[in-house]
Design a protein around this motif. Structure first.
Motif, PDB file in Angstrom:
ATOM      1  N   GLU A 278       0.809  -0.990   0.066  1.00 49.01           N
ATOM      2  CA  GLU A 278      -0.157  -0.109   0.009  1.00 49.01           C
ATOM      3  C   GLU A 278       0.764   1.007   0.054  1.00 49.01           C
ATOM      4  O   GLU A 278       1.882   1.270   0.644  1.00 49.01           O
ATOM      5  N   GLY A 279       0.339   2.288  -0.692  1.00 45.98           N
ATOM      6  CA  GLY A 279       0.938   3.566  -0.616  1.00 45.98           C
ATOM      7  C   GLY A 279       2.431   3.523  -1.286  1.00 45.98           C
ATOM      8  O   GLY A 279       2.377   2.666  -2.482  1.00 45.98           O
ATOM      9  N   GLU A 280       3.218   4.212  -1.030  1.00 48.45           N
ATOM     10  CA  GLU A 280       4.706   4.062  -1.941  1.00 48.45           C
ATOM     11  C   GLU A 280       5.676   3.260  -1.283  1.00 48.45           C
ATOM     12  O   GLU A 280       6.065   3.334  -0.111  1.00 48.45           O
ATOM     13  N   VAL A 281       6.065   2.191  -1.836  1.00 48.74           N
ATOM     14  CA  VAL A 281       6.904   1.274  -1.271  1.00 48.74           C
ATOM     15  C   VAL A 281       8.144   0.792  -2.530  1.00 48.74           C
ATOM     16  O   VAL A 281       7.919   0.796  -3.615  1.00 48.74           O
ATOM     17  N   THR A 282       9.412   1.008  -1.808  1.00 45.88           N
ATOM     18  CA  THR A 282      10.586   0.621  -2.509  1.00 45.88           C
ATOM     19  C   THR A 282      11.099  -0.515  -2.074  1.00 45.88           C
ATOM     20  O   THR A 282      11.441  -0.726  -0.900  1.00 45.88           O
ATOM     21  N   LEU A 283      11.492  -1.585  -3.110  1.00 46.12           N
ATOM     22  CA  LEU A 283      12.164  -2.604  -2.586  1.00 46.12           C
ATOM     23  C   LEU A 283      13.361  -2.568  -3.181  1.00 46.12           C
ATOM     24  O   LEU A 283      13.714  -2.590  -4.404  1.00 46.12           O
ATOM     25  N   GLY A 284      14.704  -2.895  -2.700  1.00 42.81           N
ATOM     26  CA  GLY A 284      15.864  -2.814  -3.039  1.00 42.81           C
ATOM     27  C   GLY A 284      16.404  -4.199  -3.962  1.00 42.81           C
ATOM     28  O   GLY A 284      15.309  -5.086  -4.146  1.00 42.81           O
ATOM     29  N   ASP A 285      17.396  -4.517  -4.318  1.00 44.96           N
ATOM     30  CA  ASP A 285      17.789  -5.750  -5.021  1.00 44.96           C
ATOM     31  C   ASP A 285      17.597  -6.980  -4.304  1.00 44.96           C
ATOM     32  O   ASP A 285      18.011  -6.944  -2.849  1.00 44.96           O
ATOM     33  N   ASP A 286      17.390  -7.935  -4.699  1.00 50.03           N
ATOM     34  CA  ASP A 286      17.204  -9.329  -4.072  1.00 50.03           C
ATOM     35  C   ASP A 286      16.417  -9.395  -2.778  1.00 50.03           C
ATOM     36  O   ASP A 286      16.900 -10.241  -1.793  1.00 50.03           O
ATOM     37  N   VAL A 287      15.333  -8.617  -2.743  1.00 47.68           N
ATOM     38  CA  VAL A 287      14.766  -8.757  -1.539  1.00 47.68           C
ATOM     39  C   VAL A 287      13.857  -9.679  -1.739  1.00 47.68           C
ATOM     40  O   VAL A 287      13.222 -10.019  -2.701  1.00 47.68           O
ATOM     41  N   ARG A 288      13.518 -10.486  -0.443  1.00 46.08           N
ATOM     42  CA  ARG A 288      12.404 -11.404  -0.448  1.00 46.08           C
ATOM     43  C   ARG A 288      11.407 -11.305   0.316  1.00 46.08           C
ATOM     44  O   ARG A 288      11.707 -10.945   1.416  1.00 46.08           O
ATOM     45  N   ILE A 289      10.081 -11.245   0.142  1.00 43.93           N
ATOM     46  CA  ILE A 289       9.074 -10.994   0.782  1.00 43.93           C
ATOM     47  C   ILE A 289       8.130 -12.437   1.181  1.00 43.93           C
ATOM     48  O   ILE A 289       7.481 -12.968   0.086  1.00 43.93           O
ATOM     49  N   GLY A 290       8.074 -12.816   2.418  1.00 44.67           N
ATOM     50  CA  GLY A 290       7.373 -14.073   2.786  1.00 44.67           C
ATOM     51  C   GLY A 290       5.712 -13.780   2.598  1.00 44.67           C
ATOM     52  O   GLY A 290       5.064 -12.737   2.638  1.00 44.67           O
ATOM     53  N   ALA A 291       4.914 -14.731   2.657  1.00 44.40           N
ATOM     54  CA  ALA A 291       3.786 -14.863   2.526  1.00 44.40           C
ATOM     55  C   ALA A 291       2.917 -14.028   3.576  1.00 44.40           C
ATOM     56  O   ALA A 291       3.226 -13.793   4.545  1.00 44.40           O
ATOM     57  N   ASN A 292       1.765 -13.707   3.239  1.00 41.83           N
ATOM     58  CA  ASN A 292       0.865 -12.921   4.088  1.00 41.83           C
ATOM     59  C   ASN A 292       1.466 -11.549   4.690  1.00 41.83           C
ATOM     60  O   ASN A 292       1.326 -11.383   5.904  1.00 41.83           O
ATOM     61  N   VAL A 294       2.172  -7.407   4.889  1.00 45.47           N
ATOM     62  CA  VAL A 294       1.743  -6.212   4.275  1.00 45.47           C
ATOM     63  C   VAL A 294       2.812  -5.170   4.483  1.00 45.47           C
ATOM     64  O   VAL A 294       3.598  -5.068   5.557  1.00 45.47           O
ATOM     65  N   LEU A 295       2.959  -4.642   3.323  1.00 43.81           N
ATOM     66  CA  LEU A 295       4.021  -3.117   3.424  1.00 43.81           C
ATOM     67  C   LEU A 295       3.327  -2.006   2.975  1.00 43.81           C
ATOM     68  O   LEU A 295       2.931  -2.190   1.999  1.00 43.81           O
ATOM     69  N   ARG A 296       3.421  -1.014   3.728  1.00 43.46           N
ATOM     70  CA  ARG A 296       2.795   0.292   3.524  1.00 43.46           C
ATOM     71  C   ARG A 296       3.741   1.547   3.514  1.00 43.46           C
ATOM     72  O   ARG A 296       4.662   1.455   4.500  1.00 43.46           O
ATOM     73  N   ASN A 297       3.786   2.174   2.595  1.00 45.97           N
ATOM     74  CA  ASN A 297       4.664   3.442   2.628  1.00 45.97           C
ATOM     75  C   ASN A 297       6.228   3.129   3.307  1.00 45.97           C
ATOM     76  O   ASN A 297       6.630   3.781   4.496  1.00 45.97           O
ATOM     77  N   SER A 298       7.038   2.159   2.845  1.00 46.32           N
ATOM     78  CA  SER A 298       8.171   1.961   3.550  1.00 46.32           C
ATOM     79  C   SER A 298       9.231   1.770   2.570  1.00 46.32           C
ATOM     80  O   SER A 298       8.937   1.370   1.095  1.00 46.32           O
ATOM     81  N   ARG A 299      10.646   1.851   2.888  1.00 38.03           N
ATOM     82  CA  ARG A 299      11.688   1.390   1.852  1.00 38.03           C
ATOM     83  C   ARG A 299      12.379   0.285   2.495  1.00 38.03           C
ATOM     84  O   ARG A 299      12.720   0.344   3.638  1.00 38.03           O
ATOM     85  N   ILE A 300      12.593  -0.586   1.817  1.00 34.46           N
ATOM     86  CA  ILE A 300      13.191  -1.850   1.983  1.00 34.46           C
ATOM     87  C   ILE A 300      14.562  -2.104   1.475  1.00 34.46           C
ATOM     88  O   ILE A 300      14.559  -2.097   0.095  1.00 34.46           O
ATOM     89  N   GLY A 301      15.678  -2.123   2.046  1.00 35.70           N
ATOM     90  CA  GLY A 301      17.243  -2.217   1.422  1.00 35.70           C
ATOM     91  C   GLY A 301      17.514  -3.383   0.846  1.00 35.70           C
ATOM     92  O   GLY A 301      16.693  -4.505   0.739  1.00 35.70           O
ATOM     93  N   ASP A 302      18.337  -3.410   0.071  1.00 30.76           N
ATOM     94  CA  ASP A 302      19.175  -4.471  -0.691  1.00 30.76           C
ATOM     95  C   ASP A 302      19.465  -5.884   0.210  1.00 30.76           C
ATOM     96  O   ASP A 302      19.582  -5.762   1.326  1.00 30.76           O
ATOM     97  N   GLY A 303      19.005  -7.039  -0.439  1.00 27.59           N
ATOM     98  CA  GLY A 303      19.152  -8.265   0.218  1.00 27.59           C
ATOM     99  C   GLY A 303      18.268  -8.390   1.585  1.00 27.59           C
ATOM    100  O   GLY A 303      18.737  -9.395   2.333  1.00 27.59           O
ATOM    101  N   VAL A 304      17.321  -7.645   1.889  1.00 28.87           N
ATOM    102  CA  VAL A 304      16.355  -7.830   3.031  1.00 28.87           C
ATOM    103  C   VAL A 304      15.453  -9.094   2.691  1.00 28.87           C
ATOM    104  O   VAL A 304      15.000  -9.509   1.769  1.00 28.87           O
ATOM    105  N   HIS A 305      15.385  -9.686   3.860  1.00 25.13           N
ATOM    106  CA  HIS A 305      14.569 -10.985   3.741  1.00 25.13           C
ATOM    107  C   HIS A 305      13.330 -10.929   4.767  1.00 25.13           C
ATOM    108  O   HIS A 305      13.698 -10.772   6.008  1.00 25.13           O
ATOM    109  N   ILE A 306      12.212 -10.699   4.324  1.00 29.00           N
ATOM    110  CA  ILE A 306      11.062 -10.591   5.167  1.00 29.00           C
ATOM    111  C   ILE A 306      10.081 -11.938   5.344  1.00 29.00           C
ATOM    112  O   ILE A 306       9.946 -12.170   4.114  1.00 29.00           O
ATOM    113  N   LEU A 307      10.281 -12.365   6.248  1.00 31.66           N
ATOM    114  CA  LEU A 307       9.448 -13.773   6.620  1.00 31.66           C
ATOM    115  C   LEU A 307       8.171 -13.907   6.476  1.00 31.66           C
ATOM    116  O   LEU A 307       7.473 -12.518   6.377  1.00 31.66           O
ATOM    117  N   GLU A 308       7.421 -14.847   6.737  1.00 31.98           N
ATOM    118  CA  GLU A 308       5.802 -14.802   6.567  1.00 31.98           C
ATOM    119  C   GLU A 308       5.097 -13.796   7.742  1.00 31.98           C
ATOM    120  O   GLU A 308       5.782 -13.640   8.802  1.00 31.98           O
TER     121      GLU A 308
END
Ligand code: UD1
Ligand code: MG
Length: 454
Positions: A278-292, A294-308
């Protein structure tokens, strides 16, 4: 060419069965009318005019900041009557384009194409439908020139057989428009002033009318009820997912991905199922986002792993962090990089420097956490005294034992160690062990109580 775009949005939308005016219902998190306004603006017209009516004040108020001119149609006497209300607003322009507040997926390129094909005359966007029921039909002569539009309710059985329908979207030379709208009557099955009648009038005046047939029917689909709204939402999401995949994003199931805003992605991003952006979201290189997640108006850097099962809002996550599963990162949080945040951890309005770990069951709020800090399971920053919020500062390399309460305002010095189960309300000095808890004792001769015999 001085272009004016008029958006008709005065209808009640009664089939939505809602207190909210139809054009304010969201598609991909944005009001239907706002989709149309945004599309219109991309054509860089002299002005955008919105015709509002029923429930109109709510519409106006909620889109108050939009650079549009509002014109009221107090009574809904038909599409021709609605456009007539805007004649003063479009005075002096060369061309008027008519769009609809409940036809949200129309694309600027299609409208540019319509204007190019139309030249000096009148242009209408049409589409051939397998089932044209309910729509106005495009009537063409033997030379395939458009001669008239007939509404469903006024059509003869033969005319009802025509499958080419009127989308309602038109481009009209402004100078002739006043005269044509003056001449439209309401002697028809619905007793309305039909905008579509100007087609017959234009042809009568020898003005060329171009019926531009397009392939993509969904672009012209209008929304009348919640089922159609849901259908267009799916279509919008399908297109959005396709675009992302073409840009190199892996969506493990594009049918279970929702974007309500804008997503900027680096290379080789992988997104598992049921992720909501939702909103404005930036994901860097090699980011992995797990199931279920929610990302809202956020910046996620390179190589970040967000689990479920994480919820991340108004936050900046530095490179190589590992977040989740089940983490909640709230507004104002900044993780510098290489941080680990684990399950049932909530972080709010805090800055956490490189390499620090908060792995289990903790609340960190209004805090400044240094580098390589280890925050043990169940640590709570007691940031609120019932009236005000206070700051917790934890120096580089500190180790906070499990189940610690840090009563803010409080400072834990660099390299300090806090014994598990402590309640810390005064400064814990640098490099020393601080703990505050009752000493463990063992009571000699103590016996468990027995049940009384009756
Ligand atoms: C209209 C067209 C029909 C076309 C169809 C496409 C006319 C007479 N008919 O029919 O040929 O196939 O759209 O969906 O134009 N509105 C106002 N003020 C009014 C009446 C309508 O602002 O007084 C707005 C409505 O909010 C709506 C749009 O105009 O967004 C279309 O009105 P609607 O009554 O739905 O027209 P249709 O009967 O669907
Ligand atoms: Mg309609």
């Amino acid at each position: 060419m001085k272009l004016g775009i008029v958006i008709l949005a005065a209808g009640q939308g009664s089939r939505m069965r809602s207190r909210l005016p139809k054009v304010l219902h969201p598609l991909a998190g944005k009001p239907l009318l706002k989709h149309v306004i945004d599309c219109a603006r991309q054509l860089e017209p002299e002005k955008v005019v919105v015709v509002y009516g029923h429930g109109g004040e709510t519409v106006r108020e909620s889109l108050d900041n939009e650079p549009v001119e509002w014109v009221e149609q107090a009574e809904q006497l038909g599409t021709g009557h609605a456009l007539a209300q805007t004649l003063a607003a479009t005075d002096g322009l060369d061309r008027v384009m008519v769009l609809y507040g409940d036809v949200p997926l129309i694309r600027p390129d299609t409208l540019r194409h319509l204007n190019e094909r139309t030249g000096q005359g009148v242009g209408i966007l049409t589409v051939e439908l397998p089932d044209p029921t309910g729509y106005g039909r495009i009537l063409r002569n033997d030379a395939r020139h458009v001669v008239r539009i007939v509404e469903q309710k006024d059509a003869s059985p033969e005319e009802l057989g025509v499958r080419e329908i009127n989308s309602g979207i038109m481009s009209i030379g402004r100078t002739s428009l006043t005269g044509w709208l003056d001449r439209i009557g309401n002697d028809n099955a619905q007793g309305e002033y039909y905008l579509t009648d100007i087609i017959g009038l234009a042809v009568g005046d020898g003005v060329p009318v171009e019926g531009v047939i397009i392939d993509n029917a969904t672009e012209l689909m209008g929304i009348n009820d919640r089922a159609q709204l849901a259908e267009l939402e799916r279509e919008y999401q399908r297109q959005g997912a396709l675009t992302l995949m073409r840009q190199g994003v892996s969506l493990l199931d594009p049918a279970r991905f929702d974007l309500r805003g804008r997503l900027h992605c680096g290379r080789d991003v992988t997104i598992d199922i049921n992720v909501l952006i939702e909103g404005e979201v930036t994901l860097g290189d090699d980011v992995r986002i797990g199931a279920n997640t929610v990302l809202r108006n956020s910046r996620i850097g390179d190589g970040v792993h967000i689990l479920e099962n994480c919820v991340i809002e108004d936050a900046a996550i530095g490179p190589d962090c590992r977040i989740g599963p089940f983490s909640r990162i709230r507004p104002g949080t900044e993780l510098a990089g290489s941080n680990h945040v684990g399950n049932f951890v909530e972080i709010k309005k805090s800055r956490v420097d490189e390499g620090s770990k908060i792995n289990h069951l903790s609340y960190v709020g209004d805090s400044i956490v240094g580098r390589k800090v280890n925050i043990g399971a169940g640590t709570i920053t007691c940031n609120y005294d019932g009236a005000n919020k206070h700051l917790t500062q934890i120096g580089d390399g500190a180790f906070i034992g499990s189940n610690t309460a840090l009563v803010a305002p409080v400072v834990v010095g660099q390299g300090a160690t806090i014994g598990a189960g402590s309640t810390i309300s005064k400064e814990a000095p640098e490099g020393r062990l601080t703990l505050s808890r009752a000493k463990q004792i063992t009571i000699e001769g103590w016996k468990r109580p027995l049940k009384e015999k009756k």
